[in-house]
Motif scaffolding. Structure first.
Motif, PDB file in Angstrom:
ATOM      1  N   PRO A 183       0.803  -1.224   0.000  1.00  0.00           N
ATOM      2  CA  PRO A 183       0.000   0.000   0.000  1.00  0.00           C
ATOM      3  C   PRO A 183       0.837   1.276   0.000  1.00  0.00           C
ATOM      4  N   GLU A 184       0.215   2.345  -0.442  1.00  0.00           N
ATOM      5  CA  GLU A 184       0.841   3.659  -0.461  1.00  0.00           C
ATOM      6  C   GLU A 184       1.322   4.041   0.934  1.00  0.00           C
ATOM      7  N   GLY A 185       2.580   4.433   1.016  1.00  0.00           N
ATOM      8  CA  GLY A 185       3.132   4.911   2.274  1.00  0.00           C
ATOM      9  C   GLY A 185       3.648   3.828   3.202  1.00  0.00           C
ATOM     10  N   TRP A 186       3.498   2.564   2.834  1.00  0.00           N
ATOM     11  CA  TRP A 186       3.934   1.463   3.696  1.00  0.00           C
ATOM     12  C   TRP A 186       5.336   0.991   3.313  1.00  0.00           C
ATOM     13  N   SER A 187       5.998   0.323   4.250  1.00  0.00           N
ATOM     14  CA  SER A 187       7.256  -0.380   4.003  1.00  0.00           C
ATOM     15  C   SER A 187       7.010  -1.869   4.169  1.00  0.00           C
ATOM     16  N   GLY A 188       7.857  -2.688   3.570  1.00  0.00           N
ATOM     17  CA  GLY A 188       7.653  -4.125   3.717  1.00  0.00           C
ATOM     18  C   GLY A 188       8.857  -4.934   3.293  1.00  0.00           C
ATOM     19  N   PHE A 189       8.721  -6.252   3.464  1.00  0.00           N
ATOM     20  CA  PHE A 189       9.788  -7.157   3.034  1.00  0.00           C
ATOM     21  C   PHE A 189       9.189  -8.509   2.689  1.00  0.00           C
ATOM     22  N   CYS A 190       9.889  -9.212   1.818  1.00  0.00           N
ATOM     23  CA  CYS A 190       9.527 -10.560   1.404  1.00  0.00           C
ATOM     24  C   CYS A 190      10.683 -11.472   1.803  1.00  0.00           C
ATOM     25  N   TYR A 191      10.374 -12.601   2.470  1.00  0.00           N
ATOM     26  CA  TYR A 191      11.402 -13.501   2.981  1.00  0.00           C
ATOM     27  C   TYR A 191      11.148 -14.910   2.465  1.00  0.00           C
ATOM     28  N   GLY A 192      12.205 -15.556   1.978  1.00  0.00           N
ATOM     29  CA  GLY A 192      12.078 -16.906   1.447  1.00  0.00           C
ATOM     30  C   GLY A 192      12.096 -17.961   2.539  1.00  0.00           C
ATOM     31  N   VAL A 193      11.027 -18.741   2.629  1.00  0.00           N
ATOM     32  CA  VAL A 193      10.922 -19.806   3.629  1.00  0.00           C
ATOM     33  C   VAL A 193      11.431 -21.133   3.067  1.00  0.00           C
ATOM     34  N   SER A 194      11.018 -21.469   1.847  1.00  0.00           N
ATOM     35  CA  SER A 194      11.468 -22.711   1.219  1.00  0.00           C
ATOM     36  C   SER A 194      11.226 -22.627  -0.283  1.00  0.00           C
ATOM     37  N   GLY A 195      11.894 -23.522  -1.023  1.00  0.00           N
ATOM     38  CA  GLY A 195      11.729 -23.543  -2.467  1.00  0.00           C
ATOM     39  C   GLY A 195      12.602 -22.496  -3.145  1.00  0.00           C
ATOM     40  N   SER A 196      12.336 -22.282  -4.415  1.00  0.00           N
ATOM     41  CA  SER A 196      13.121 -21.318  -5.176  1.00  0.00           C
ATOM     42  C   SER A 196      12.282 -20.722  -6.285  1.00  0.00           C
ATOM     43  N   GLY A 197      12.708 -19.578  -6.762  1.00  0.00           N
ATOM     44  CA  GLY A 197      12.011 -18.888  -7.833  1.00  0.00           C
ATOM     45  C   GLY A 197      12.653 -17.539  -8.058  1.00  0.00           C
ATOM     46  N   THR A 198      11.835 -16.554  -8.422  1.00  0.00           N
ATOM     47  CA  THR A 198      12.325 -15.187  -8.615  1.00  0.00           C
ATOM     48  C   THR A 198      11.379 -14.217  -7.926  1.00  0.00           C
ATOM     49  N   VAL A 199      11.951 -13.100  -7.490  1.00  0.00           N
ATOM     50  CA  VAL A 199      11.179 -11.985  -6.962  1.00  0.00           C
ATOM     51  C   VAL A 199      11.610 -10.743  -7.730  1.00  0.00           C
ATOM     52  N   ASP A 200      10.663 -10.123  -8.415  1.00  0.00           N
ATOM     53  CA  ASP A 200      10.961  -8.993  -9.303  1.00  0.00           C
ATOM     54  C   ASP A 200      12.085  -9.332 -10.269  1.00  0.00           C
ATOM     55  N   GLY A 201      12.085 -10.602 -10.736  1.00  0.00           N
ATOM     56  CA  GLY A 201      13.032 -11.033 -11.755  1.00  0.00           C
ATOM     57  C   GLY A 201      14.380 -11.493 -11.251  1.00  0.00           C
ATOM     58  N   ALA A 202      14.637 -11.341  -9.944  1.00  0.00           N
ATOM     59  CA  ALA A 202      15.913 -11.756  -9.366  1.00  0.00           C
ATOM     60  C   ALA A 202      15.766 -13.098  -8.679  1.00  0.00           C
TER      61      ALA A 202
END
Length: 249
Positions: A184-203
């Motif tokens: 949301p607008e004005g918020w901060s956040g983070f994404c954390y990998g628990v298991s498996g693999s893939g990409t986040v924003d292409g990385a």
């Protein structure tokens, strides 16, 4: 390097850092670390902990923030100075408001090790001295829904019985294909990998990796073989985070 009060690097994912606590417990910390030296207002700290059967955290004090513990494997027995005694099992969560001060202990239950995620959330300056409190939610009390590309369990947020003083959302996402996480607008956040693999924003993104975000946007999560992430976001307090070990002043 000491933690700062600025936001973390949102240019791409970084790997979590192994941490060994004085009690013998090991963790993979997302932040603050050498690679991610800042707090992420309103979030103070986030890590995945691994507690062996003979280890744990004896009774100790906290003050000035909130704790959300979410179990991934095994059970963790919690006792505190409020008189609470509760064992959290896989898929369940506990919320502790330290406020003006609380003491608690955390040990693996039933003679087996356990693993989970722990998040520290700063309390706003005018809430630092509120009375301590405790709440928990069993796995079947946390709402789980199928969304396009993922199965989402809401640990904190709409439908969850757990309520934090900070305005925030905490999602456990089992991604199968692609899923879009909106911040949301004005918020901060983070994404954390628990298991498996893939990409986040292409990385490339996998277990123990973290991506922090400080601008309102949508984060693209993709996987071919399955990727489990927790995605946490909240409205910043706009106040300095002054962590002194187990206290946030």
């Amino acid at each position: 390097m000491h933690p700062t009060d600025s936001a973390g690097d949102s240019s791409g994912p970084v790997a979590g850092e192994p941490v060994r606590h004085g009690t013998g417990v090991t963790s993979t910390r997302a932040f603050p670390t050498n690679a991610h030296p800042s707090h992420l207002d309103p979030f103070v700290l986030f890590e995945r902990f691994y507690i062996e059967p003979d280890d744990g955290f004896p009774m100790h004090a906290h003050r000035g923030f909130e704790i959300v513990s979410y179990m991934l494997e095994g059970g963790m027995a919690h006792e505190d100075s409020l008189g609470v005694s509760h064992t959290a099992t896989e898929g369940s969560a506990m919320h502790v408001t330290a406020g003006e001060g609380i003491r608690h202990s955390e040990f693996p239950a039933d003679g087996a090790g356990c693993s989970g995620l722990q998040l520290w959330v700063n309390l706003a300056r005018d809430e630092k001295e509120i009375e301590p409190d405790y709440a928990d939610a069993a796995a079947d009390e946390l709402p789980t829904t199928d969304r396009e590309g993922a199965t989402i369990t809401t640990v904190v947020g709409e439908g969850s019985p757990l309520e934090t003083h900070a305005t925030m959302e905490y999602l456990d996402a089992e991604v199968d294909g692609s899923w879009t996480w909106p911040i949301p607008e004005g918020w901060s956040g983070f994404c954390y990998g628990v298991s498996g693999s893939g990409t986040v924003d292409g990385a490339a993104f996998g277990e123990g990796d973290v991506l922090s975000v400080t601008d309102a946007r949508s984060v693209d999560v993709r996987t071919a073989d399955g990727l489990r992430v927790v995605s946490v976001s909240g409205r910043p307090h706009g106040e300095p985070i002054r962590q002194r070990g187990p206290f946030v002043l």
